[in-house]
Scaffold this motif. Sequence first.
Motif, PDB file in Angstrom:
ATOM      1  N   ALA A  17      38.190  30.924  41.591  1.00 31.76           N
ATOM      2  CA  ALA A  17      37.805  31.478  42.885  1.00 31.76           C
ATOM      3  C   ALA A  17      37.890  30.438  43.991  1.00 31.76           C
ATOM      4  N   SER A  18      37.620  29.188  43.690  1.00 31.39           N
ATOM      5  CA  SER A  18      37.647  28.153  44.723  1.00 31.39           C
ATOM      6  C   SER A  18      39.055  27.780  45.142  1.00 31.39           C
ATOM      7  N   HIS A  19      40.078  28.190  44.355  1.00 32.26           N
ATOM      8  CA  HIS A  19      41.457  27.904  44.747  1.00 32.26           C
ATOM      9  C   HIS A  19      41.945  28.847  45.847  1.00 32.26           C
ATOM     10  N   TYR A  20      41.362  30.024  45.980  1.00 35.03           N
ATOM     11  CA  TYR A  20      41.865  31.004  46.949  1.00 35.03           C
ATOM     12  C   TYR A  20      41.657  30.551  48.404  1.00 35.03           C
ATOM     13  N   PRO A  21      40.477  30.075  48.800  1.00 32.24           N
ATOM     14  CA  PRO A  21      40.373  29.597  50.183  1.00 32.24           C
ATOM     15  C   PRO A  21      41.262  28.393  50.468  1.00 32.24           C
ATOM     16  N   ILE A  22      41.501  27.543  49.441  1.00 31.68           N
ATOM     17  CA  ILE A  22      42.416  26.416  49.631  1.00 31.68           C
ATOM     18  C   ILE A  22      43.827  26.924  49.897  1.00 31.68           C
ATOM     19  N   ALA A  23      44.238  27.936  49.155  1.00 30.45           N
ATOM     20  CA  ALA A  23      45.583  28.493  49.343  1.00 30.45           C
ATOM     21  C   ALA A  23      45.715  29.167  50.707  1.00 30.45           C
ATOM     22  N   LEU A  24      44.703  29.942  51.118  1.00 30.26           N
ATOM     23  CA  LEU A  24      44.770  30.593  52.431  1.00 30.26           C
ATOM     24  C   LEU A  24      44.796  29.562  53.565  1.00 30.26           C
ATOM     25  N   CYS A  73      46.320  38.641  47.810  1.00 27.27           N
ATOM     26  CA  CYS A  73      45.233  39.418  48.418  1.00 27.27           C
ATOM     27  C   CYS A  73      44.570  40.347  47.403  1.00 27.27           C
ATOM     28  N   GLN A  74      45.386  40.983  46.552  1.00 30.70           N
ATOM     29  CA  GLN A  74      44.824  41.895  45.557  1.00 30.70           C
ATOM     30  C   GLN A  74      43.963  41.149  44.547  1.00 30.70           C
ATOM     31  N   ALA A  75      44.370  39.907  44.201  1.00 28.47           N
ATOM     32  CA  ALA A  75      43.562  39.114  43.270  1.00 28.47           C
ATOM     33  C   ALA A  75      42.214  38.767  43.895  1.00 28.47           C
ATOM     34  N   ILE A  76      42.192  38.440  45.203  1.00 28.40           N
ATOM     35  CA  ILE A  76      40.921  38.123  45.872  1.00 28.40           C
ATOM     36  C   ILE A  76      40.048  39.363  45.961  1.00 28.40           C
ATOM     37  N   ILE A  77      40.649  40.532  46.285  1.00 30.33           N
ATOM     38  CA  ILE A  77      39.873  41.767  46.430  1.00 30.33           C
ATOM     39  C   ILE A  77      39.245  42.180  45.096  1.00 30.33           C
ATOM     40  N   CYS A 137      36.775  31.971  52.018  1.00 34.19           N
ATOM     41  CA  CYS A 137      37.922  32.898  52.068  1.00 34.19           C
ATOM     42  C   CYS A 137      37.943  33.655  53.391  1.00 34.19           C
ATOM     43  N   LEU A 138      36.774  34.104  53.852  1.00 36.78           N
ATOM     44  CA  LEU A 138      36.722  34.807  55.135  1.00 36.78           C
ATOM     45  C   LEU A 138      37.082  33.871  56.288  1.00 36.78           C
ATOM     46  N   LEU A 145      41.929  42.939  52.958  1.00 37.12           N
ATOM     47  CA  LEU A 145      41.280  41.705  52.505  1.00 37.12           C
ATOM     48  C   LEU A 145      40.105  41.344  53.412  1.00 37.12           C
ATOM     49  N   VAL A 146      40.295  41.443  54.708  1.00 39.80           N
ATOM     50  CA  VAL A 146      39.223  41.100  55.649  1.00 39.80           C
ATOM     51  C   VAL A 146      38.053  42.078  55.507  1.00 39.80           C
TER      52      VAL A 146
END
Length: 793
Positions: free
Chosen positions: A87-94, A130-134, A148-149, A163-164
Amino acid sequence: MLPGCSCGRAGPRAVLLPLDAYGHGLLRAVPAEGCRARGPGKRRGWSFVQERMSYDTFFTMKRLIERSRSVGEVLRWVTQNPGKVSASHYPIALHKLGQLLQQQQGPAALGGESRGPGAVLEQPEFQTLCQAIISGCPKFDNFSIVNCLYAAAALGLPGESPLVRVLEEESRSRLGRFNQKDVSMVFSSVMRLHPSSPHPLVESCLSSLERHLEKERHPQTLFLLLSYYRLRAQALQGHPASDQQLINNRKILRLVRHTLGQVSAMREHELALLDEMLALCAQEANNKALEAIFSSQLFYENRQERFIRSMAEWLPRKAENLTPYTMALIAKYVARHRLREPRLLDTIASFLLKRGEQLDSKVIQKLVFPFSRMNYRPSNHGELFPKLEAILEQKAGSSPLATVNILMSMFQLSHFPQAVLHQVFSPAFITNVMSSPYALIVRRYLSLLDAAVELEFHDYSGPRLDPRYRVLMFEHALTADEANRKYSYKGLVAEALRQLVGEECYRQDEVLPPGYCTDFLLWINRSGTVLPLSRVPAASKAPPAPAAASPAAVSLRSSVLALTSDLQDFAPFAPETPGSPPAPRENNLAGRFLSTLCPAPGGPCYQPPADYYCGLSKESSLESQGSSTLSSPSECLSAPPAGTPDCSPRGSATLFQFPIGKILEEEAAAACPPREHGCFQGEQAPEEAEGRSPPPAEDACPPPSPCRPSPTRAPGEGPPAAEEIQRVVLSVNDKWHYCQNSDILVGSRAMRDRHLRLLGYCLVQLPYTELEKVSGIEEAKHYLRQKLRELRF
């Protein structure tokens, strides 16, 4: 397989997510012992990693994402390794996607392409991300949800994207469990995602932020709060005054005070927002709030014009409730930024008139300074100035530096308190000053005051400054001119003047008695001839004429010696020639001025400060100089450099003329021989100079001073022995020489021009409003030609 990474036994590691230029300082410590077993058969799980993966796997993926060089590379790392992504990789990627898109906007804008977030949304890999985060959002911890937000807002995703919406809904459900930093980030994200429309999550975050406003440290959140209050104020603006407007203004005032105390730097649009909010809410401020605002260093360094304009309307109603300290802070701010608001200045004058007797001299000088700085006589000056005179008579000796500062302010406004001058020039006051640590500063001021009395206050008959204590007010350019030299137009004018008349025909930054630094000094005669100043000899240094010299050279040298002797005798602080008889004067003012300025025949008319106070430290002499009426250079107390030129004319014993017929269209065409390639050429050939016969010396009287009108001659009298010379000063008036948004010169500059004219100099004003329209050297030369053509002697 992912590349391996040894765990090691290093210190605590941290994950940094710089999601914005400001940053929220998002650091999460990762102990190095996390990859080792804490007990038998147990491994510690990461607080931000829900899946149980090794230390190597997590940080390797993090580094791969951060070191990606394209959008596609980031998306491939995340979507093609689902088992290695937490989960912590998603905000880094965004966040990395936002950085790469921002880097591509420059070249894309030049090529006419569009590479915004809309192009990223269309890629299948981004939809997979996006689907993985949702799908995993309910399992994320608070840190991953908030970041992420925040990263989605920084990426520029639309507020209506799935996503938002999912991230906002999850944040609303967990808002009660968020800490102050998380609430601040959610508020910032939602404000950026929905800048023009109200959002329910904003109101929810706002109540929490308002309760703990003093704990908020993030500049972006503070300015977004100001933006929100501005929207609310605009919505209430069309309605009549109500309690809601009052409450909103008080909230803005509280937020502004907190922002000024927490933020150390602002961008231009943030300064504009702060100025607007201050103008909106400051009328609700009391004395304590105004003191906090004007005491802020950030506020003091930046000009807030809208706030000062609005303040001029309501300050008269609150002036009685303000302390002298707060009013002095307001006066100091207005003077620093040259804000010439008549109503505000009149309010300060009324405050000073009512409370002047209760105030200390140091406070009075701060309240008086804005009047001279803005060259503004308050509407009640008929009552105020006599009141100040009476106060100074009683308190002159308590603070000598403050006394001379107040006197200088009054002199700049052409008001001369005779009774106070009697006291200031008295032996008792001088003795008191000379034993104080700020003796040199006061001595400079008294020298300038003495010169101003001689030039402007003809009715004064009291004591004057002892010639032993006279010094130049300034020996160099002012501090403001030195600090802003790279923004000045003096460089452009100097180059144009060099090409136009030659380097020997003007002097730059010449300090003229009683201590005024001029931009450019030229000598021009009536026939339109520019005289090369570097070749005009000083009378005291001119060698005697050799016996074998030609009659033409002897006649020319005698004319030059007589001219420069007259000039040096007029200059108040120039060295006097031993044994030379005084030259005749056209009026009594010059003679009376000069007769009191030299202490003894043959001696110097002023002593350099370093010679008089050779052991005086720089720090002690500069005490209280920050509140002085005139700013002096920081090196004013040091010894002058060896190459510092004298204020009197200098040069060799030969005088060559540079005709400028096209610049000065005079009728005396015979005196200016025609040129083939323009009038601004180099030095004449020696043969041409020698072949020219000198004018017959029919008069034995010395030539008239160039600073005074020539004496009238009877029809039967012959022509003068030497041609009359006019000293011309080109004054480059840059932006900081004027009041803000005005064509009125500041008081010190206006007094300088006034005194130079009284000393006989012809001033040619070159305002920045005209110079900023000049483009290139050729246009500058044409501009100077036009200015010099306007001269009429």
